[in-house]
Every structure is written in C-alpha cells, then in structure tokens.
Design a protein around this motif. Structure first.
Motif, PDB file in Angstrom:
ATOM      1  N   ASP A   6       2.477  -3.667 -10.046  1.00 19.51           N
ATOM      2  CA  ASP A   6       3.429  -4.091  -9.016  1.00 19.51           C
ATOM      3  C   ASP A   6       4.482  -3.030  -8.743  1.00 19.51           C
ATOM      4  OD1 ASP A   6       2.166  -6.507  -8.656  1.00 19.51           O
ATOM      5  OD2 ASP A   6       3.468  -7.610 -10.033  1.00 19.51           O
ATOM      6  N   SER A   7       4.783  -2.210  -9.754  1.00 23.47           N
ATOM      7  CA  SER A   7       5.854  -1.219  -9.616  1.00 23.47           C
ATOM      8  C   SER A   7       5.369   0.111  -9.056  1.00 23.47           C
ATOM      9  CB  SER A   7       6.519  -0.980 -10.976  1.00 23.47           C
ATOM     10  OG  SER A   7       5.599  -0.382 -11.886  1.00 23.47           O
ATOM     11  N   LEU A   8       4.059   0.268  -8.902  1.00 28.93           N
ATOM     12  CA  LEU A   8       3.532   1.544  -8.430  1.00 28.93           C
ATOM     13  C   LEU A   8       3.958   1.813  -6.984  1.00 28.93           C
ATOM     14  CD1 LEU A   8      -0.100   1.489  -9.873  1.00 28.93           C
ATOM     15  CD2 LEU A   8       1.842   2.844 -10.675  1.00 28.93           C
ATOM     16  N   PRO A   9       4.242   3.077  -6.642  1.00 29.45           N
ATOM     17  CA  PRO A   9       4.670   3.398  -5.276  1.00 29.45           C
ATOM     18  C   PRO A   9       3.518   3.402  -4.275  1.00 29.45           C
ATOM     19  CG  PRO A   9       4.573   5.390  -6.590  1.00 29.45           C
ATOM     20  CD  PRO A   9       4.298   4.250  -7.526  1.00 29.45           C
ATOM     21  N   TRP A  10       2.268   3.387  -4.760  1.00 31.30           N
ATOM     22  CA  TRP A  10       1.123   3.346  -3.853  1.00 31.30           C
ATOM     23  C   TRP A  10       0.438   1.991  -3.961  1.00 31.30           C
ATOM     24  CZ3 TRP A  10       1.320   6.696  -8.080  1.00 31.30           C
ATOM     25  CH2 TRP A  10       0.479   6.381  -9.153  1.00 31.30           C
ATOM     26  N   GLY A  11      -0.336   1.667  -2.957  1.00 30.55           N
ATOM     27  CA  GLY A  11      -0.983   0.368  -2.916  1.00 30.55           C
ATOM     28  C   GLY A  11      -2.190   0.271  -3.835  1.00 30.55           C
ATOM     29  N   VAL A  12      -2.386  -0.913  -4.422  1.00 29.76           N
ATOM     30  CA  VAL A  12      -3.539  -1.166  -5.281  1.00 29.76           C
ATOM     31  C   VAL A  12      -4.158  -2.504  -4.871  1.00 29.76           C
ATOM     32  CG1 VAL A  12      -4.398  -1.505  -7.620  1.00 29.76           C
ATOM     33  CG2 VAL A  12      -2.506   0.086  -7.202  1.00 29.76           C
ATOM     34  N   LEU A  13      -5.454  -2.483  -4.611  1.00 30.75           N
ATOM     35  CA  LEU A  13      -6.244  -3.678  -4.305  1.00 30.75           C
ATOM     36  C   LEU A  13      -7.390  -3.722  -5.295  1.00 30.75           C
ATOM     37  CD1 LEU A  13      -7.329  -6.030  -2.435  1.00 30.75           C
ATOM     38  CD2 LEU A  13      -8.480  -4.212  -1.119  1.00 30.75           C
ATOM     39  N   ALA A  29       0.071  -4.522   0.385  1.00 33.82           N
ATOM     40  CA  ALA A  29       0.301  -5.561   1.401  1.00 33.82           C
ATOM     41  C   ALA A  29       1.124  -5.011   2.557  1.00 33.82           C
ATOM     42  CB  ALA A  29       0.995  -6.760   0.769  1.00 33.82           C
ATOM     43  N   ALA A  30       2.116  -4.154   2.230  1.00 36.85           N
ATOM     44  CA  ALA A  30       2.953  -3.585   3.281  1.00 36.85           C
ATOM     45  C   ALA A  30       2.142  -2.647   4.177  1.00 36.85           C
ATOM     46  CB  ALA A  30       4.128  -2.836   2.650  1.00 36.85           C
ATOM     47  N   LEU A  31       1.252  -1.857   3.571  1.00 40.57           N
ATOM     48  CA  LEU A  31       0.410  -0.977   4.376  1.00 40.57           C
ATOM     49  C   LEU A  31      -0.580  -1.765   5.217  1.00 40.57           C
ATOM     50  CD1 LEU A  31      -0.279   1.862   1.768  1.00 40.57           C
ATOM     51  CD2 LEU A  31       0.982   2.118   3.911  1.00 40.57           C
ATOM     52  N   TRP A  32      -1.148  -2.815   4.612  1.00 41.26           N
ATOM     53  CA  TRP A  32      -2.130  -3.659   5.308  1.00 41.26           C
ATOM     54  C   TRP A  32      -1.464  -4.403   6.451  1.00 41.26           C
ATOM     55  CZ3 TRP A  32      -6.521  -6.097   1.997  1.00 41.26           C
ATOM     56  CH2 TRP A  32      -7.485  -6.699   2.830  1.00 41.26           C
ATOM     57  N   GLY A  33      -0.235  -4.826   6.220  1.00 43.50           N
ATOM     58  CA  GLY A  33       0.510  -5.561   7.246  1.00 43.50           C
ATOM     59  C   GLY A  33       0.283  -7.061   7.202  1.00 43.50           C
ATOM     60  N   VAL A  34      -0.199  -7.583   6.064  1.00 47.08           N
ATOM     61  CA  VAL A  34      -0.400  -9.024   5.890  1.00 47.08           C
ATOM     62  C   VAL A  34       0.128  -9.419   4.509  1.00 47.08           C
ATOM     63  CG1 VAL A  34      -2.416  -9.131   7.399  1.00 47.08           C
ATOM     64  CG2 VAL A  34      -2.721  -8.689   4.964  1.00 47.08           C
ATOM     65  N   ARG A  76       1.004   0.860  12.254  1.00 45.97           N
ATOM     66  CA  ARG A  76       1.265   2.171  12.834  1.00 45.97           C
ATOM     67  C   ARG A  76       1.576   3.200  11.743  1.00 45.97           C
ATOM     68  NH1 ARG A  76       1.227   2.310  17.956  1.00 45.97           N
ATOM     69  NH2 ARG A  76       2.270   4.341  18.025  1.00 45.97           N
ATOM     70  N   GLN A  77       0.658   3.255  10.780  1.00 46.24           N
ATOM     71  CA  GLN A  77       0.810   4.187   9.672  1.00 46.24           C
ATOM     72  C   GLN A  77      -0.537   4.814   9.346  1.00 46.24           C
ATOM     73  OE1 GLN A  77       3.833   2.711   6.471  1.00 46.24           O
ATOM     74  NE2 GLN A  77       2.716   0.918   7.152  1.00 46.24           N
ATOM     75  N   TRP A  78      -0.470   5.997   8.779  1.00 49.84           N
ATOM     76  CA  TRP A  78      -1.650   6.627   8.213  1.00 49.84           C
ATOM     77  C   TRP A  78      -1.742   6.246   6.745  1.00 49.84           C
ATOM     78  CZ3 TRP A  78      -5.553   9.199  10.487  1.00 49.84           C
ATOM     79  CH2 TRP A  78      -5.358   9.676  11.788  1.00 49.84           C
ATOM     80  N   VAL A  79      -2.960   5.948   6.295  1.00 49.15           N
ATOM     81  CA  VAL A  79      -3.164   5.610   4.897  1.00 49.15           C
ATOM     82  C   VAL A  79      -4.294   6.472   4.340  1.00 49.15           C
ATOM     83  CG1 VAL A  79      -4.765   3.725   5.431  1.00 49.15           C
ATOM     84  CG2 VAL A  79      -3.572   3.743   3.240  1.00 49.15           C
ATOM     85  N   SER A  80      -4.085   6.963   3.133  1.00 47.58           N
ATOM     86  CA  SER A  80      -5.141   7.658   2.401  1.00 47.58           C
ATOM     87  C   SER A  80      -5.752   6.639   1.441  1.00 47.58           C
ATOM     88  CB  SER A  80      -4.572   8.851   1.628  1.00 47.58           C
ATOM     89  OG  SER A  80      -5.594   9.487   0.887  1.00 47.58           O
ATOM     90  N   ASN A  97       0.466   5.876   1.454  1.00 52.05           N
ATOM     91  CA  ASN A  97       1.000   6.124   2.786  1.00 52.05           C
ATOM     92  C   ASN A  97       0.954   7.621   3.067  1.00 52.05           C
ATOM     93  OD1 ASN A  97       2.501   6.349   5.171  1.00 52.05           O
ATOM     94  ND2 ASN A  97       3.834   4.645   4.614  1.00 52.05           N
ATOM     95  N   GLY A  98       0.138   7.995   4.022  1.00 51.26           N
ATOM     96  CA  GLY A  98      -0.008   9.411   4.360  1.00 51.26           C
ATOM     97  C   GLY A  98       0.658   9.787   5.665  1.00 51.26           C
ATOM     98  N   THR A  99       1.543   8.916   6.184  1.00 51.00           N
ATOM     99  CA  THR A  99       2.137   9.155   7.500  1.00 51.00           C
ATOM    100  C   THR A  99       2.960  10.431   7.523  1.00 51.00           C
ATOM    101  OG1 THR A  99       2.235   6.757   7.858  1.00 51.00           O
ATOM    102  CG2 THR A  99       3.560   8.146   9.312  1.00 51.00           C
TER     103      THR A  99
END
Length: 268
Positions: A6-13, A29-34, A76-80, A97-99
């Motif tokens: 939960d504390s990681l700065p990058w997304g994990v699914l 979730a923030a990158l996904w937008g849901v 409206r973001q780039w994601v790696s 987030n690669g924006t």
C-alpha cells in the motif's frame, strides 16, 4: 506485506490464476481511474467503467509482459506497465506513472528537431566528429556522427565512416592535426584551407570547436572570394608594372571648367 504494498509509490495489481483481481493498491487505482472496490473480484476487462485501452487489456492477459508505455485517456496519463509471474500461478502487474518521463522525452525530441532544422537551414557544411583512439588513448582518427543537409549533399550518407580513410588529404592539409589540437586543448580554431585532395579543389574557411570527445565543424566554401582576391591582386600588380616600366611616360591632368561646368582645358 499488504501495508508495504500500500505504501509503494508505484501501482501494484495482483491477478489470480483465473485472471481476477485480488489486490490493487491506491497508486494503481489512481492510475486506472477507478476505485479498488470496482476492480477486486473482476477481470480487468469486466471492470466498469471500462476505461483501459485494448492494448493494456491485452498486456494484462499475458502470463508475463516486459515494460511498455501506454496512454490512459481516462486519467490522461502515461503508464509504464509490466506483468510478472507471482507464486501460486498468480501474476504481478506493476504500474508506474511515466507522464513526466514521456513529457521530458517529447521536449527533448522537439529540441532535437529544432536543432536539426536550424543546422539544416545553413548553407555551410555543419559536421560533428567523434575521436577514434588506440589502446594508449591516442587519437588516431575521427568518425562522422552528424552531417547537416548541406554536408550530406557533398558527402552523401557517411555517418560512422572514418575521416582519414574517406579523406586522407586532411593529414597533409593539417586539418587532422587541427582537430586533434582543438580536442586536446579545448581552444577553438578558425582557419582558411586550400584543399586540393580527393574530389575537392578549392578554398574553405573552417571553424572547429570541441564537442564531447570529438569536434564540431562549420565549413564554408570561399573559393569564389579567393579567386576574386587573386584577380584583384593580379590587376594591381599589372598596374604597378605599367607605372614602374621604363620608357613609358605618364602624366596626370586636372580638368579646367568654365562657368557652365564644361571642360575647356587640362592643366598638369
């Protein structure tokens, strides 16, 4: 461990063997937008609202996928995104987030295109060379790494070729030594060369500056100017010979004019 994720700065699914989401941290979730609640227990293709592009959904269906960049129009973001195997036939999906990186790359590309357009607009030959060194570190040659449009018209595509192999006359003309001196000292050089080697036979004004482990040059063909200067020198020399020649009398007269401005006589 979930606290750590939960504390990681990058997304994990995390996807189970059936492809259903069992974990989604806040960054993902923030990158996904849901919200995470809309994702958990569903496959990515089932999540509503359906905001992920087809290319992202295709990557999420793979057992593993190398890092790749995707544009997410919903946020409206780039994601790696990278997919990797996880214990128990699960899959990790890492989102970053690669924006900012993509924006920096785009700015760099625009800067490069502007620079290229600028040097291509020059009628002078603009070239960049990189040093070739032997096992002792001594400069033994240079290779072409950049030619502007004017230089390409003269040389064609010679990127990667060696200068002294393509134009061996640069050693005899002192140009190679000039390149090496500018590289070693960092002191720019501006010199006129009468170059009569290979397919060339003319005068050239060349400016050389240090560029990383090489040199950048700007070369202008000044043959016409030098020919004009030579003709003028020859004319002046011929005139002086006539003046200095014996048995030839020469005199200079001044015109005498009347009140109307007409020439009526000459005087010494």
């Amino acid at each position: 461990s979930q606290q750590l994720l939960d504390s990681l700065p990058w997304g994990v699914l995390v996807l189970d063997p059936a492809g259903l989401a069992t974990y989604l941290n806040e960054a993902a979730a923030a990158l996904w937008g849901v919200p995470a609640a809309a994702v958990l227990g569903h496959s990515p293709a089932q999540v509503q609202p359906a905001v992920l592009p087809p290319a992202v959904l295709a990557a999420l269906n793979q057992p593993q996928a190398p890092p790749a960049d995707y544009w997410l129009p919903h946020t409206r973001q780039w994601v790696s995104l990278r997919v990797a195997p996880a214990p128990g036939e699960q899959r990790w999906v890492f989102w970053e987030n690669g924006t900012a990186r993509k924006q920096a790359e785009a700015a760099q590309q625009r800067s490069h295109m502007l620079l290229r357009a600028t040097i291509d607009s020059s009628l002078d030959l603009v070239q960049v060379f990189e040093a070739v060194r032997d096992e002792r570190g001594e400069v033994v040659d240079f290779t072409w790494v950049l030619n502007n449009a004017a230089a390409e018209q003269v040389y064609g595509n010679i990127i990667g070729q060696r200068l002294c192999q393509r134009n061996p006359g640069v050693r005899e003309a002192g140009i190679f030594d000039t390149f090496r001196r500018v590289l070693e000292t960092g002191v720019p050089d501006q010199t006129e060369h009468h170059y009569v080697h290979e397919e060339f036979n003319g005068w050239y004004y060349q400016s050389v500056v240090k560029q990383d482990d090489g040199v950048a040059t700007t070369t202008r063909d000044i043959t016409q100017r030098k020919q004009d200067e030579l003709r003028l020198q020859q004319s002046e020399a011929l005139l002086q010979q006539v003046i200095d020649a014996p048995n030839i009398g020469m005199a200079v007269y001044r015109a005498v004019r009347n009140e109307a401005g007409d020439i009526v006589d000459f005087v010494h």
